[in-house]
Design a protein around this motif. Structure first.
Motif, PDB file in Angstrom:
ATOM      1  N   ARG A 140      -1.311  -0.879  -3.631  1.00 14.76           N
ATOM      2  CA  ARG A 140      -0.288  -0.059  -4.284  1.00 14.76           C
ATOM      3  C   ARG A 140       0.317   0.900  -3.285  1.00 14.76           C
ATOM      4  O   ARG A 140      -0.331   1.325  -2.315  1.00 14.76           O
ATOM      5  N   ARG A 141       1.545   1.253  -3.540  1.00 13.39           N
ATOM      6  CA  ARG A 141       2.190   2.301  -2.764  1.00 13.39           C
ATOM      7  C   ARG A 141       2.907   3.210  -3.733  1.00 13.39           C
ATOM      8  O   ARG A 141       3.832   2.797  -4.428  1.00 13.39           O
ATOM      9  N   GLU A 142       2.418   4.436  -3.788  1.00 13.02           N
ATOM     10  CA  GLU A 142       2.971   5.359  -4.769  1.00 13.02           C
ATOM     11  C   GLU A 142       3.151   6.714  -4.096  1.00 13.02           C
ATOM     12  O   GLU A 142       2.179   7.270  -3.567  1.00 13.02           O
ATOM     13  N   GLY A 143       4.352   7.190  -4.108  1.00 11.12           N
ATOM     14  CA  GLY A 143       4.612   8.483  -3.472  1.00 11.12           C
ATOM     15  C   GLY A 143       4.279   8.487  -1.999  1.00 11.12           C
ATOM     16  O   GLY A 143       3.833   9.500  -1.469  1.00 11.12           O
ATOM     17  N   GLY A 144       4.450   7.358  -1.346  1.00 15.07           N
ATOM     18  CA  GLY A 144       4.159   7.278   0.077  1.00 15.07           C
ATOM     19  C   GLY A 144       2.695   7.062   0.380  1.00 15.07           C
ATOM     20  O   GLY A 144       2.310   6.951   1.547  1.00 15.07           O
ATOM     21  N   ARG A 145       1.855   7.020  -0.612  1.00 15.79           N
ATOM     22  CA  ARG A 145       0.419   6.843  -0.394  1.00 15.79           C
ATOM     23  C   ARG A 145       0.036   5.405  -0.693  1.00 15.79           C
ATOM     24  O   ARG A 145       0.360   4.868  -1.745  1.00 15.79           O
ATOM     25  N   TRP A 146      -0.650   4.814   0.255  1.00 11.10           N
ATOM     26  CA  TRP A 146      -1.117   3.451   0.084  1.00 11.10           C
ATOM     27  C   TRP A 146      -2.518   3.456  -0.509  1.00 11.10           C
ATOM     28  O   TRP A 146      -3.324   4.344  -0.219  1.00 11.10           O
ATOM     29  N   CYS A 198      -6.647  -0.269   5.240  1.00 11.93           N
ATOM     30  CA  CYS A 198      -7.371  -1.536   5.318  1.00 11.93           C
ATOM     31  C   CYS A 198      -6.397  -2.647   5.731  1.00 11.93           C
ATOM     32  O   CYS A 198      -5.176  -2.446   5.779  1.00 11.93           O
ATOM     33  N   ALA A 199      -6.951  -3.826   5.976  1.00 14.19           N
ATOM     34  CA  ALA A 199      -6.119  -4.938   6.437  1.00 14.19           C
ATOM     35  C   ALA A 199      -5.099  -5.339   5.368  1.00 14.19           C
ATOM     36  O   ALA A 199      -3.986  -5.767   5.705  1.00 14.19           O
ATOM     37  N   HIS A 200      -5.461  -5.177   4.090  1.00 14.53           N
ATOM     38  CA  HIS A 200      -4.535  -5.586   3.026  1.00 14.53           C
ATOM     39  C   HIS A 200      -3.324  -4.655   2.949  1.00 14.53           C
ATOM     40  O   HIS A 200      -2.199  -5.103   2.758  1.00 14.53           O
ATOM     41  N   VAL A 201      -3.595  -3.367   3.116  1.00 14.32           N
ATOM     42  CA  VAL A 201      -2.487  -2.420   3.136  1.00 14.32           C
ATOM     43  C   VAL A 201      -1.581  -2.704   4.327  1.00 14.32           C
ATOM     44  O   VAL A 201      -0.346  -2.726   4.216  1.00 14.32           O
ATOM     45  N   LEU A 202      -2.196  -2.941   5.482  1.00 18.72           N
ATOM     46  CA  LEU A 202      -1.395  -3.237   6.674  1.00 18.72           C
ATOM     47  C   LEU A 202      -0.571  -4.509   6.469  1.00 18.72           C
ATOM     48  O   LEU A 202       0.586  -4.587   6.894  1.00 18.72           O
ATOM     49  N   ALA A 203      -1.198  -5.503   5.820  1.00 16.52           N
ATOM     50  CA  ALA A 203      -0.480  -6.752   5.580  1.00 16.52           C
ATOM     51  C   ALA A 203       0.727  -6.499   4.681  1.00 16.52           C
ATOM     52  O   ALA A 203       1.825  -7.022   4.929  1.00 16.52           O
ATOM     53  N   ALA A 204       0.525  -5.695   3.653  1.00 13.24           N
ATOM     54  CA  ALA A 204       1.653  -5.380   2.769  1.00 13.24           C
ATOM     55  C   ALA A 204       2.728  -4.630   3.530  1.00 13.24           C
ATOM     56  O   ALA A 204       3.922  -4.856   3.334  1.00 13.24           O
ATOM     57  N   GLN A 205       2.302  -3.731   4.405  1.00 12.83           N
ATOM     58  CA  GLN A 205       3.276  -2.984   5.197  1.00 12.83           C
ATOM     59  C   GLN A 205       4.037  -3.919   6.138  1.00 12.83           C
ATOM     60  O   GLN A 205       5.260  -3.844   6.264  1.00 12.83           O
ATOM     61  N   LEU A 206       3.299  -4.808   6.814  1.00  9.50           N
ATOM     62  CA  LEU A 206       3.943  -5.738   7.738  1.00  9.50           C
ATOM     63  C   LEU A 206       4.913  -6.664   6.999  1.00  9.50           C
ATOM     64  O   LEU A 206       5.985  -6.983   7.509  1.00  9.50           O
ATOM     65  N   GLY A 253       7.176  -3.426 -11.391  1.00 13.31           N
ATOM     66  CA  GLY A 253       7.454  -2.029 -11.089  1.00 13.31           C
ATOM     67  C   GLY A 253       7.795  -1.794  -9.636  1.00 13.31           C
ATOM     68  O   GLY A 253       8.283  -0.725  -9.265  1.00 13.31           O
ATOM     69  N   GLY A 254       7.465  -2.753  -8.800  1.00 11.99           N
ATOM     70  CA  GLY A 254       7.810  -2.648  -7.387  1.00 11.99           C
ATOM     71  C   GLY A 254       6.896  -1.754  -6.589  1.00 11.99           C
ATOM     72  O   GLY A 254       7.184  -1.438  -5.435  1.00 11.99           O
ATOM     73  N   ASP A 255       5.767  -1.335  -7.165  1.00  4.50           N
ATOM     74  CA  ASP A 255       4.893  -0.433  -6.417  1.00  4.50           C
ATOM     75  C   ASP A 255       3.538  -1.051  -6.110  1.00  4.50           C
ATOM     76  O   ASP A 255       2.654  -0.380  -5.605  1.00  4.50           O
ATOM     77  N   ALA A 256       3.334  -2.307  -6.418  1.00  3.62           N
ATOM     78  CA  ALA A 256       2.037  -2.938  -6.167  1.00  3.62           C
ATOM     79  C   ALA A 256       2.242  -4.405  -5.821  1.00  3.62           C
ATOM     80  O   ALA A 256       3.222  -5.032  -6.236  1.00  3.62           O
ATOM     81  N   VAL A 257       1.300  -4.920  -5.064  1.00  2.00           N
ATOM     82  CA  VAL A 257       1.374  -6.311  -4.672  1.00  2.00           C
ATOM     83  C   VAL A 257      -0.053  -6.838  -4.537  1.00  2.00           C
ATOM     84  O   VAL A 257      -0.972  -6.080  -4.208  1.00  2.00           O
ATOM     85  N   GLU A 258      -0.229  -8.110  -4.801  1.00  4.10           N
ATOM     86  CA  GLU A 258      -1.557  -8.706  -4.652  1.00  4.10           C
ATOM     87  C   GLU A 258      -1.638  -9.407  -3.301  1.00  4.10           C
ATOM     88  O   GLU A 258      -0.689 -10.078  -2.876  1.00  4.10           O
ATOM     89  N   VAL A 259      -2.793  -9.231  -2.657  1.00  5.91           N
ATOM     90  CA  VAL A 259      -3.070  -9.941  -1.407  1.00  5.91           C
ATOM     91  C   VAL A 259      -4.235 -10.866  -1.697  1.00  5.91           C
ATOM     92  O   VAL A 259      -5.340 -10.403  -2.035  1.00  5.91           O
ATOM     93  N   VAL A 260      -4.007 -12.149  -1.613  1.00  6.87           N
ATOM     94  CA  VAL A 260      -5.017 -13.138  -2.008  1.00  6.87           C
ATOM     95  C   VAL A 260      -5.346 -14.015  -0.810  1.00  6.87           C
ATOM     96  O   VAL A 260      -4.449 -14.586  -0.178  1.00  6.87           O
ATOM     97  N   ARG A 261      -6.610 -14.085  -0.490  1.00  8.57           N
ATOM     98  CA  ARG A 261      -7.029 -14.946   0.609  1.00  8.57           C
ATOM     99  C   ARG A 261      -8.418 -15.487   0.272  1.00  8.57           C
ATOM    100  O   ARG A 261      -9.307 -14.727  -0.089  1.00  8.57           O
ATOM    101  N   GLY A 290       6.487  -5.982   4.407  1.00 10.67           N
ATOM    102  CA  GLY A 290       7.644  -5.218   3.955  1.00 10.67           C
ATOM    103  C   GLY A 290       8.000  -5.460   2.503  1.00 10.67           C
ATOM    104  O   GLY A 290       9.171  -5.353   2.125  1.00 10.67           O
ATOM    105  N   VAL A 291       6.992  -5.778   1.676  1.00 11.65           N
ATOM    106  CA  VAL A 291       7.302  -6.124   0.291  1.00 11.65           C
ATOM    107  C   VAL A 291       7.357  -4.912  -0.619  1.00 11.65           C
ATOM    108  O   VAL A 291       7.882  -4.992  -1.724  1.00 11.65           O
ATOM    109  N   LEU A 292       6.791  -3.798  -0.155  1.00  9.04           N
ATOM    110  CA  LEU A 292       6.831  -2.608  -0.998  1.00  9.04           C
ATOM    111  C   LEU A 292       7.857  -1.638  -0.439  1.00  9.04           C
ATOM    112  O   LEU A 292       7.969  -1.472   0.774  1.00  9.04           O
TER     113      LEU A 292
END
Lengths: 955, 472
Positions: free
Chosen positions: B430-436, B453-461, B414-422, B463-465
């Motif tokens: 998730r990013r939906e309607g501009g809200r993380w 949180c760090a996971h949201v920032l990582a997804a933002q950095l 769907g292009g609105d979610a991503v997994e961060v695994v560490r 640039g996958v969403l």
């Protein structure tokens, strides 16, 4: 030991705890050899240092290790450079030698270490002293003191060390003198010590020390001026009032002379605006004693008034006005009377009526003699005064009388300018969760609720609805979405716990021991476990708490049991718990059950049409319908207009003829619960409750259906206390859920409120849980009859010792006022068990029985009035007064009037002025007010009774 | 280039004073300021008399009082030194409480300063116990001479140098950064006149739960506390944190409350309380909860992450120089009043969005502040330290670590979610309607209240969403 000292030699001494031997062996060691030993010592220390895991000396081996560490510190002091030594010394326990048989073991240890330091030379010792002081670690303060004694050095400036030293000072005069003989630096340290925080508190345990300090100052051992300066400096700072109490002991013992106070005029004045009340009172007293009646004293009185009259303390303001009054009397011809009177005008805005009276009296006395601008200022400032005071001032300020103020002022004033309280916003629509991903996030948020709540009721409902819907539509997808959340440490700990296991993961969702299926906490865990693992909830321990099942109801009744308040009930969370339990049971089965009770509005209400739709779907699918869920769904619907629901309920396939009985119950006029107050506190109280000193009011919760012979359950004993006692469920296991109670029974707020009494009362002397506080305004906004349960809950909230709870009660009262302004009522209506007169009567009875101090409720009621509800507040107070001032003017049992009644009388006057045009109460309704007002004397109660009568007559 | 006056050494700032600040009958109040080691003394920011000595003394004491207070878990704390800024027209004195949950700012307005304001600069002011006592003795009947600036170290010093290190000043810089961002969202909610302000502040008393969050609404001519957020309410978590205003009540002319727009049931929010004084104002900005310090609010993390990869020591934020120059010129033209974004954008010739981004970068180093009373920005002359910005925001650093470690997976279909695994821990962003949003425990506990949180920032950095242009 012979020849060159080796590490093995030193280690042997350490392990034998031969501390004197260590000192002797290391004395005079050359620097090269010392460095060689240092590296071995550091490695040994790293291996043998104690850790927090070693605990206290319960184990002889640990004791031995601790003593060895302390002996090693002696060796380190003789070997290591200061930079390396300080960390070792701060790691050393310095306490374990207390367990030694010898009483002087610890001093001996400290002295040995100090000797080892001193043996390294004065430069090394001075460096170490500086570094130890800079470490600001109280654990080395004793050692630092020992080194300072050995070296004869002056005390370092570190406030922490100085405070530690002050704490160890001998309390006898001789010992004190011996301590000061260490050098002038120690004397100066003692002179300034009380300017530091926390040292005043140390004097409270040793008040004799305060006297000795004064004695030493009198004979010149301490510099009296320096000591006084430090005392006054501490008095200026507002924090830690208890600390200042100790400082004031020394100040009193020192008895500053007039000359000393005059010399410190600005310092004492600086105490007045911010110092703790006791300090400000002392400063004001000193200033007045030094300057009252002396040339220039007027200027000081005026300066003090500017600082004091903006403070709320009545006593301080009264003393200040007395001083100003004296100053006006003593003013020489041609003196600046304007300044004195202008200063007094600040008292017009004081919250205490008595202060305002004094200020007005002073102004009236001199108004003819002051200049026109001051008269004009007096008139302007009078706008917020009570009517009688305004009239007094107007009479004296002729010509023209009082005028309207040119600027608004702070106190909420009479008049129609304040609009009525706003009605509460209508409840929002209940929002559903849109996707499994969102469900997972909401579950995570729910599980992150703090231990004491409040649990978000609608968040819980959204999660339950989403779990049921997700399980029905796409269980694998739901499980995949939940996986990241469930893998977290808290949820996994919860979900891996079997029923009956005790686990504490620091959330309100802790599985209690023994596991109680009727508990909401465990119920939620069970739901999550059922979704994630497909495991049904285990069989609970304790046969008494069988899961909900269909029963025909009480003999003669036409409906199911109401699980909240039946004889098997408990806190309201139990209905939630049973619903969660059966939901978990259903989710683990092959067919996901219906979920009928999800609300349609955010306050918990359920629209009957929606329930009909859900019932129809359950019949057509068909889906299993569970008893607690259906019961809660019916309870969330309005009591009327459920014919359509009744038809569908009657068509359900329920065992034991429950469907027909239930349909009949739905059609019948239903009063879920009648809650009434009973006057006799001891009649129904359990022994446990009596011990807990209950409030004077007890509630009877009449729980049942319609006209059935409803069982009467004593709220405290059976509904709350008994389950808690029987099951070992601590209060905290359900306290967090109190915030969800109003949404469980949104049409029966009095029942919910009745349940909250126990919590409010039990915690009345301490912190009331956030969840309970959050429930108070929700109750007022909820629906159903407002009876004794609701009124009592709001009153207890208003009077809670926890000031954080009171605004919640004010919010509730403002909401009630928006729905029922109370304007047409008079005290006669107090016979009704609802409304403002009833609330007032209840308040009067509680105050007459000293349930709580009068002062606690006054500010809250003023806030209610200020929000636009003055008519309601007037109504309430007039209904309360006959209980406080019964006919005859005194309580019938011969006791004195409750302290602070004058505050209520003053507030009643304020409310009456603020709500003009209402009918005056009859003489009967005023109780003994006239008798009290007719008494001789000028006590505050009499004065305020007269004022209230005057205002009522005027109205 | 303005001169920086704070130097960093081993994680703490080292201030060098020529002498302690003091109040002397002959020289008035001499605020000894820190000089940068090795630098010659600079010109004085201000030299002159205070028109209302009592107000200035009490205000300065209040700022110092905040600096020595810890409202959460009270304990003895080391005294910090207030920071003073001159923009050439007025003086701003600022401090943070030890718990970093209260920011105090005393503005000495031009009308209250009778003397020469000689340029702009920022330094810290030493307020020791002797000066505290002297200030407490000062009232409007006396004279108070203010001298702020390096050159006064010459005129008042006796040659001795007092060196002090102030622990943890980095929290202050982080606090400046967060307050600037959070304050920009505040709007005036209600105002009380002087008498009402006295009544309201006295009514708060010293009581109340230390950690509970309350709200304040206007009520009649005054204000009352309420237990819940309602539209128009201003959050007041920990009423005791307004205690620093009490000693100034005798000078109070008005109290203004500022808060963000809130809906019913909203979570606790930042608030600002402005006590208006004769020719001065004291503003206390409160963090949303007593236990929360500004330094951890994370309000600028999205903005920093949007600025791209980790900066090097020599990096200057994009557009920062132009924005700073524009801000300075507008300050000077406007007599020192704070400047709005649109005006800066016009002078700098940049779109407003780029000005905001630059202000975020500058604010991360504390170089600009936001004045809620005038709804505009002002300059603090502090050095820019890009690496420190990275280090001072551990969530951002952790996010970069996650990105570098390849922990950010591919987006869902769907292009609105991503997994961060560490390290075996899996979180879904998730990013939906501009809200993380995220499924990690940190997000569950804090939601969007304390930044991403760090996971949201990582997804933002990473640039996958997809970026729909609205970062919330």
């Amino acid at each position: 030991m012979s020849g060159v000292l080796t590490w093995d030699d030193v280690r042997g001494l350490v392990e034998r705890n031969d501390r004197s031997g260590i000192v002797a062996a290391l004395a005079g060691l050359d620097e090269r050899r010392r460095r060689a030993l240092a590296s071995d010592l550091i490695g040994y220390e790293r291996t043998h240092r104690l850790s927090a895991a070693d605990g206290w000396p319960l184990d002889p081996h640990v004791v031995e290790r601790a003593r060895r560490a302390e002996s090693l510190a002696v060796a380190a002091a003789g070997v290591l450079a200061p930079s390396a030594l300080v960390p070792v010394l701060t790691r050393t326990p310095w306490r374990w030698s207390w367990t030694d048989d010898r009483p002087d073991a610890l001093p001996d240890l400290l002295d040995c270490t100090a000797r080892a330091v001193v043996a390294r030379g004065p430069q090394q010792a001075a460096t170490l002293i500086d570094r130890l002081a800079a470490a600001q670690d109280e654990r080395v303060h004793d050692l630092l003191d020992a080194i300072l004694r050995r070296t004869g050095a002056e005390p370092p400036p570190d406030p922490g060390f100085r405070s530690s030293w002050f704490g160890t000072l001998p309390a006898d005069e001789l010992g004190l003198r011996a301590e000061l003989a260490r050098g002038p630096g120690w004397t100066h340290a003692l002179e300034e010590i009380l300017a530091l925080d926390t040292n005043g508190t140390r004097l409270l345990d040793r008040p004799q020390l305060a006297r000795h300090l004064a004695t030493l100052a009198d004979d010149g051992t301490l510099r009296r001026g320096a000591l006084l300066d430090s005392l006054v400096a501490r008095m200026q700072r507002p924090e830690r009032p208890r600390d200042v109490t100790g400082v004031l002991l020394v100040h009193e013992a020192l008895a500053p002379t007039v000359a000393e106070v005059r010399e410190r005029r600005a310092d004492y004045l600086a105490v007045l605006p911010a110092g703790p009340a006791k300090a400000a009172a002392t400063a004001l007293k000193q200033l007045r004693a030094a300057w009252g009646g002396h040339p220039g004293g007027e200027e000081v009185a005026v300066a003090a008034a500017a600082r004091v009259l903006v403070r709320p303390e009545t006593g301080l303001a009264t003393a200040q006005l007395t001083w100003l009054n004296d100053a006006t009397r003593r003013l020489p011809p041609g003196g600046d009377l304007d300044r004195l009177v202008t200063a007094a005008l600040a008292g017009f805005a004081h919250p205490a009526t008595s202060v305002r009276e004094r200020a007005v009296a002073l102004a009236v006395r001199h108004l003819e003699a002051v200049s026109p601008p001051v008269r004009a200022q007096a008139r302007t400032s009078s706008a917020d005064l009570p009517a009688d005071l305004r009239r007094r001032l107007a009479g004296a300020a002729a010509p023209g009388g009082p005028t309207a103020p040119s600027t608004p002022s702070g106190r909420v004033v009479p008049g129609p300018v304040v609009p009525g309280p706003a009605s509460p916003e209508p409840a929002a629509e209940f929002g559903l969760i849109g996707s499994p991903a969102e469900t997972a996030e909401e579950v995570a948020t729910l599980l992150a609720t703090p231990p004491d709540g409040p649990v978000d009721a609608m968040l819980l409902e959204r999660v339950l609805a989403a779990l049921v819907e997700g399980a029905r539509a796409d269980l694998p997808g739901l499980r995949a979405a939940l996986a990241p959340v469930i893998a977290g440490p808290r949820p996994s700990a919860l979900l891996s716990t079997l029923p009956g296991d005790a686990v504490d993961v620091g959330t309100p969702f802790t599985a209690p021991q023994p596991w109680e299926p009727a508990d909401a906490t465990a119920g939620l865990v069970a739901v999550l476990r059922a979704v994630v693992t497909g495991r049904p909830p285990g069989r609970p321990r304790g046969a008494r708490w069988a899961p909900a099942r269909w029963v025909p109801g009480w003999p003669g009744s036409r409906g199911p049991r109401v699980y909240t308040l039946g004889d098997g009930g408990g806190p309201l969370s139990i209905v939630q718990g049973r619903r969660l339990y059966e939901l978990a049971d259903g989710l683990a089965g092959s067919v996901v059950p219906a979920l009928l009770s999800t609300p349609t509005l955010a306050d918990g209400r359920l629209h009957p049409h929606v329930l009909e739709r859900r019932l129809r779907h359950a019949l057509e699918a068909p889906l299993p319908v569970r008893p607690a869920d259906l019961t809660l769904a019916l309870l969330r619907c309005p009591p009327d207009g459920l014919d359509g629901v009744a038809v569908l309920v009657g068509a359900l396939d329920l065992p034991d003829g429950a469907a027909a009985a239930l349909a009949g119950w739905v059609r019948s006029p239903r009063t879920l619960a009648g809650v009434s107050a009973v006057p006799s506190p001891g009649a129904v109280a359990t022994e446990r409750w009596r011990r807990a000193e209950p409030g004077p009011e007890h509630l009877l919760a009449c729980c049942g259906a319609g006209s059935a012979p409803a069982p009467v359950v004593e709220l405290w004993g059976d509904v709350v206390d008994a389950p808690v006692d029987l099951l070992g469920l601590p209060v905290w296991s359900w306290l967090a859920w109190c915030s969800t109670w109003p949404s469980l029974l949104p049409h029966h707020r009095d029942v919910v409120a009745a349940h909250l009494q126990r919590v409010l009362l039990a915690q009345g002397t301490g912190h009331v849980a956030d969840a309970v506080t959050a429930a108070l305004p929700l109750l007022a906004e909820a629906h159903g009859p407002a009876g004794p349960g609701l009124h009592l809950a709001l009153l207890y909230g208003l009077a809670a010792s926890d000031a954080g709870t009171r605004p919640a009660a004010v919010d509730g009262l403002v909401t009630l006022a928006a729905r029922d302004p109370g304007v047409p009522h008079t005290a006669v209506d107090a016979r009704e068990a609802a409304g403002w007169p009833y609330l007032g009567a209840l308040l009067g009875r509680l105050l007459a029985r000293r349930a709580f101090p009068v002062g606690r409720v006054v500010a809250g009621l003023r806030d209610v009035g200020g929000a636009g509800a003055w008519p309601a507040v007037r109504c309430l107070l007039l209904a309360a007064l006959p209980h406080l001032l019964p006919p005859g003017g005194a309580p019938p049992d011969g006791t004195d009037l409750p302290t602070g009644v004058h505050l209520l009388l003053a507030l009643a006057s304020e409310a009456t002025e603020a709500a003009p045009g209402l009918p005056a109460p009859s003489p009967v309704e005023l109780g003994g007010l006239r008798e009290v007002a007719a008494r001789r004397g000028g006590s505050r109660t009499v004065v305020e009774a007269r004022r209230l009568l005057g205002v009522l007559d005027g109205s | 280039m303005p001169f920086p006056t704070l130097a960093r050494m081993s994680g703490v700032y080292t201030y060098t004073y020529s002498s302690p600040s003091r109040l002397t009958p002959g020289q008035g109040l001499v605020l000894s300021t820190s000089a940068q080691p090795g630098r010659p003394p600079g010109p004085a920011f201000f030299r002159g008399f205070a028109a209302r000595p009592g107000v200035v003394a009490a205000g300065l004491l209040a700022v110092a009082e905040v600096a020595r207070a810890r409202y959460f878990q009270p304990a003895d704390v080391a005294v910090r030194d207030p920071v003073i800024t001159s923009d050439g027209a007025m003086l701003r004195l600022e401090s943070f409480s030890d718990c970093c949950g209260v920011h105090a700012r005393l503005d000495l307005l031009p009308a209250g300063l009778d003397g020469a304001l000689g340029g702009r600069g920022t330094t810290n002011v030493d307020v020791g116990e002797p000066l505290r006592r002297a200030l407490a003795r000062t009232d409007d009947a006396g004279l108070l001479h203010l001298a702020v600036g390096d050159d006064l170290t010459v005129t008042t010093g006796d040659g001795a140098v007092i060196e002090r290190t102030v622990p943890l000043p980095r929290r202050w810089v982080r606090g400046f950064a967060e307050v600037q961002v959070l304050s920009a969202a505040l709007e005036p909610r209600f105002a009380l006149d002087g008498a009402a302000a006295v009544a309201f502040l006295n009514g708060l008393g010293g009581a109340g739960r230390a950690t509970g969050a309350g709200w304040v609404v206007p009520s009649g001519r005054g204000a009352r506390t309420t237990s819940r957020a309602v539209p128009g309410a201003v959050c007041l978590p920990g009423p005791a944190r307004l205690g620093a205003l009490r000693p100034l009540l005798r000078y109070a002319r008005a109290l203004r409350a500022y808060g963000p727009p809130v809906r019913a049931g909203a979570p606790p929010a930042v608030s600002a309380w402005e006590l208006q004084l004769p020719d001065a104002r004291l503003v206390l900005t409160l963090s949303p909860e007593v236990r929360r310090g500004f330094s951890g609010e994370g309000a600028l993390l999205h903005g920093l992450a949007a600025s791209g990869p980790s900066p090097s020591a020599s990096d200057v934020p994009p557009d920062a120089d132009r924005v700073l120059a524009g801000l300075r010129s507008l300050e000077e033209a406007g007599g020192g009043s704070a400047v709005a974004v649109d005006a800066i954008a016009q002078v700098a010739g940049l779109p407003a969005e780029r000005v905001r981004a630059a202000l975020t970068s500058l604010g991360a180093s504390g170089r600009v502040g936001f004045d809620v009373t005038t709804a505009g920005y002002f300059v603090r002359e502090l050095p820019y330290r890009p690496r420190a910005v990275e280090r001072d925001n551990p969530r951002l650093a952790a996010a970069r670590t996650l990105v570098d470690a390849g922990a950010v997976g591919r987006p869902d279909p769907g292009g609105d979610a991503v997994e961060v695994v560490r390290d075996g821990r899996r979180h879904r962003v998730r990013r939906e309607g501009g809200r993380w949003s995220c499924t990690c425990p940190w997000y569950a506990a804090n939601g969007r209240e304390r930044g991403p949180c760090a996971h949201v920032l990582a997804a933002q950095l990473a640039g996958v969403l997809p970026d729909d242009g609205s970062v919330r």
